[in-house]
Motif scaffolding. Structure first.
Motif, short mmCIF file in Angstrom:
data_model
loop_
_atom_site.label_atom_id
_atom_site.label_comp_id
_atom_site.label_asym_id
_atom_site.label_seq_id
_atom_site.Cartn_x
_atom_site.Cartn_y
_atom_site.Cartn_z
N GLY A 77 106.44 88.80 3.91
CA GLY A 77 107.28 89.81 4.44
C GLY A 77 107.34 91.18 4.01
N PHE A 78 107.48 91.05 2.41
CA PHE A 78 107.43 92.13 1.83
C PHE A 78 106.00 93.09 1.80
CE2 PHE A 78 107.11 94.37 -2.54
CZ PHE A 78 107.55 95.60 -2.22
N LEU A 79 104.84 91.98 1.50
CA LEU A 79 103.54 92.69 1.15
C LEU A 79 103.09 93.50 2.20
CD1 LEU A 79 102.15 89.80 -1.15
CD2 LEU A 79 103.31 92.06 -1.81
N LYS A 80 103.56 93.00 3.56
CA LYS A 80 102.99 93.58 4.61
C LYS A 80 103.37 95.10 4.87
CE LYS A 80 104.91 91.19 8.14
NZ LYS A 80 105.47 90.46 9.50
N THR A 81 104.47 95.39 3.76
CA THR A 81 104.98 96.75 4.09
C THR A 81 104.32 97.86 3.03
OG1 THR A 81 106.53 96.48 2.41
CG2 THR A 81 107.07 95.92 4.75
N ALA A 101 99.40 89.40 2.43
CA ALA A 101 100.69 89.16 3.16
C ALA A 101 100.70 87.46 3.53
CB ALA A 101 101.19 90.18 4.12
N LYS A 102 99.79 87.44 4.49
CA LYS A 102 99.31 86.00 5.10
C LYS A 102 99.51 84.93 4.22
CE LYS A 102 96.93 84.35 8.95
NZ LYS A 102 95.64 83.36 8.58
N GLU A 103 98.69 84.99 2.88
CA GLU A 103 98.86 83.82 2.00
C GLU A 103 100.29 83.65 1.29
OE1 GLU A 103 95.45 85.73 -0.02
OE2 GLU A 103 96.44 85.96 -1.97
N ASN A 104 100.83 84.84 1.32
CA ASN A 104 102.17 84.66 0.84
C ASN A 104 103.46 84.48 1.68
OD1 ASN A 104 101.81 85.12 -2.43
ND2 ASN A 104 100.57 86.58 -1.69
N ARG A 105 103.06 84.42 2.94
CA ARG A 105 104.28 84.08 3.95
C ARG A 105 105.04 82.83 3.58
NH1 ARG A 105 104.49 82.50 9.63
NH2 ARG A 105 106.20 83.86 10.40
N GLY A 106 106.29 83.07 3.60
CA GLY A 106 107.15 81.92 3.23
C GLY A 106 107.40 81.72 1.79
N ASP A 111 112.33 87.93 -2.40
CA ASP A 111 111.08 88.31 -1.68
C ASP A 111 110.45 89.23 -2.70
OD1 ASP A 111 112.44 90.70 -1.28
OD2 ASP A 111 112.14 90.53 0.75
N GLY A 112 110.96 89.70 -3.94
CA GLY A 112 110.35 90.70 -4.72
C GLY A 112 110.21 92.24 -4.44
N ARG A 113 111.20 92.48 -3.19
CA ARG A 113 110.92 93.90 -2.93
C ARG A 113 111.57 94.84 -4.06
NH1 ARG A 113 115.04 91.74 -0.57
NH2 ARG A 113 116.67 93.19 -0.15
N ALA A 114 112.50 94.29 -4.81
CA ALA A 114 112.73 95.26 -5.72
C ALA A 114 111.95 95.03 -6.80
CB ALA A 114 114.23 94.95 -6.43
N THR A 115 110.83 95.86 -6.83
CA THR A 115 109.55 95.74 -7.67
C THR A 115 109.51 96.11 -9.08
OG1 THR A 115 108.85 97.84 -6.80
CG2 THR A 115 108.15 96.24 -5.57
#
Ligand code: HEC
Ligand code: HEC
Length: 407
Positions: free
Chosen positions: A287-291, A299-304, A114-118
């Motif tokens: 899910g990550f972008l929401k944060t 976030a919405k357009e990247n869900r899933g 999910d890319g969260r290790a940015t």
């Protein structure tokens, strides 16, 4: 994208890394390797990075029976599982810092599905990534960075660690923890982890001397053809402008419509870890972008959507009957199945299970997340059986450690 604020001590560390090419005998790389394989760095002891990233499975999950089922690995504490399949830890350090491409309007870079290790913290996603498993309660479960640092500084290679980062490095837990990340980054950037030694690499260097077989050559053509496999659109296979070997990922994100993996033990995990229980869905990048406040509206357009993984070593396994799991949740179990999924996802929808034994029921369940599924580039490729097989054969040329035949 540049990180907003880099502490001075860290800049020094980064310059140490930048100044040292990652040779096998490089002391920084050696320390990183010792840390990567050190089972003392978990609570209770016994789990290292390599427990979930073994070289002989392409730096991915080492247990065939786990891969065959839920495909997620147990942490140091018995009964605690993660929620995703371990991707390859090789070729990951080349991922750019996560950023929004202003022209394409999509996200590129980062580590983790999910890319969260940015990379926003330590200027490289794999360095940011390296600090997380130690402190993750469902992975190595150390309580604090200081606990990790103390074990490194007082352990068998503490002297080597100080020799690389300076005698005083262990005096400051934060500096030392950043040094641990830099050492892991150096190892993960080294030639040992990224050897570029597949049959395809030899072929690229000298196609006359190291030709592909007829079937592999057909696979390569289908892989590149936009009206056939179209795999290269996301997993680029051509060398870069200065001859850089291809990484087989463009580090972007997509929702392929992969079905959920019902065998994932995460669904049954304690509410303290998984508060959504069996209703949990993996939102990936969305899910990550929401944060992240500045990206939350995306976030919405990247869900899933999940990060395009490298295809290097995608077939590497210690024995022919060893099962590997594919996709972020390990729902698919063979390259044959992966190619068949790309080829027929939209042709044969509507099953409950991926491999349904009932006659006429062999088709694909609904996507884990139905929004944002990519229907333009995959789902109905119109490949025949021979073409599917050729694509698999081509992917098998991407395993490192290929030995050219005796001439
Ligand atoms: C318990 C199993 C486990 C352990 C231990 C573990 N990993 Fe992982 N690793 C994973 C999983 C699962 C993911 C994907 C997680 C996600 O996307 O949310 C991952 C992702 C990664 C990635 C990202 C690759 C990419 O392309 O995005 C790297 C790099 C990595 N791990 C390196 C390490 C290092 C270094 C350590 C030790 C400090 C380590 N791992 C310890 C399971 C593990
Ligand atoms: C639109 C972009 C895109 C295209 C086109 C594409 N892929 Fe992928 N590929 C991805 C993404 C994204 C994932 C991870 C998806 C997930 O986990 O949900 C993936 C995953 C994979 C995996 C699993 C790797 C692993 O480590 O789990 C394989 C194998 C693969 N792709 C092969 C192919 C082949 C072969 C083709 C052509 C027939 C292809 N891909 C076309 C984006 C793409």
């Amino acid at each position: 994208m540049l990180p907003m604020y880099i502490p001075r001590a860290l800049l020094l560390l980064i310059s140490v890394v930048a100044a040292s090419p990652a040779f096998a005998n490089d002391p920084l790389v050696s320390v990183g390797k010792l840390i990567f394989f050190d089972p003392a760095l978990s609570e209770p002891a016994g789990q290292s990075c390599a427990s979930c990233h073994q070289p002989d499975t392409g730096w991915s999950g080492p247990t065939s029976s786990i891969n065959a089922a839920g495909a997620v690995y147990e942490g140091a504490v018995h009964g605690r599982f993660g929620n995703r399949k371990p991707p390859s830890a090789a070729y990951a350090a080349a991922s750019p810092v996560l950023h929004l491409d202003p022209e394409e309007e999509h996200f590129v870079g980062g580590n983790f599905w999910d890319g969260r290790a940015t990379g926003w913290l330590l200027a490289n996603p794999a360095a940011d990534q390296a600090q997380k498993p130690f402190l993750n309660p469902v992975e190595q479960n150390q309580a604090t960075a200081e606990d990790v640092v103390n074990k490194v500084c007082e352990g068998g290679y503490g002297e080597q660690f100080r020799a690389v980062f300076g005698g005083a490095i262990c005096n400051d837990a934060l500096d030392a923890y950043n040094a641990v990340a830099q050492a892991l980054l150096a190892f993960e950037s080294s030639a040992e982890v990224n050897p570029f030694s597949s049959k395809y690499d030899y072929f690229l260097k000298d196609p006359k001397r190291y030709p592909l077989s007829q079937q592999e050559q057909l696979g390569l053509e289908l892989y590149e053809r936009e009206d056939k496999g179209n795999c290269a659109a996301c997993h680029p296979n051509r060398p870069g402008p200065n001859g850089e070997p291809p990484l087989f990922t463009d580090f972007t994100y997509d929702n392929l419509g992969v079905p959920r993996n019902p065998e994932n033990p995460w669904y049954r995990m304690d509410k303290a870890f998984n508060h959504a229980g069996s209703g949990w869905v993996d939102e990936g990048l969305g899910g990550f972008l929401k944060t992240v406040s500045r990206y939350a509206q995306r976030a919405k357009e990247n869900r899933g959507k999940h990060k395009v993984p490298t295809l290097r070593n995608v077939d590497l396994r210690p024995a022919p009957d060893f099962i590997k799991a594919y996709m972020h949740n390990g729902a698919l179990k063979s390259l044959k199945q992966v190619v068949h999924f790309y080829n027929t996802r939209d042709v044969k929808p509507g099953c409950e299970r991926i491999k349904d034994p009932r006659p006429g029921k062999n088709c694909w369940p609904v996507p884990e997340i139905p929004e944002n599924v990519n229907k333009d580039e995959l789902g109905d490729l119109g490949l025949d059986k021979k073409e599917e097989q050729a694509l698999v054969a081509f992917m098998k040329t991407l395993n490192d450690g290929w030995q050219p035949p005796e001439e």
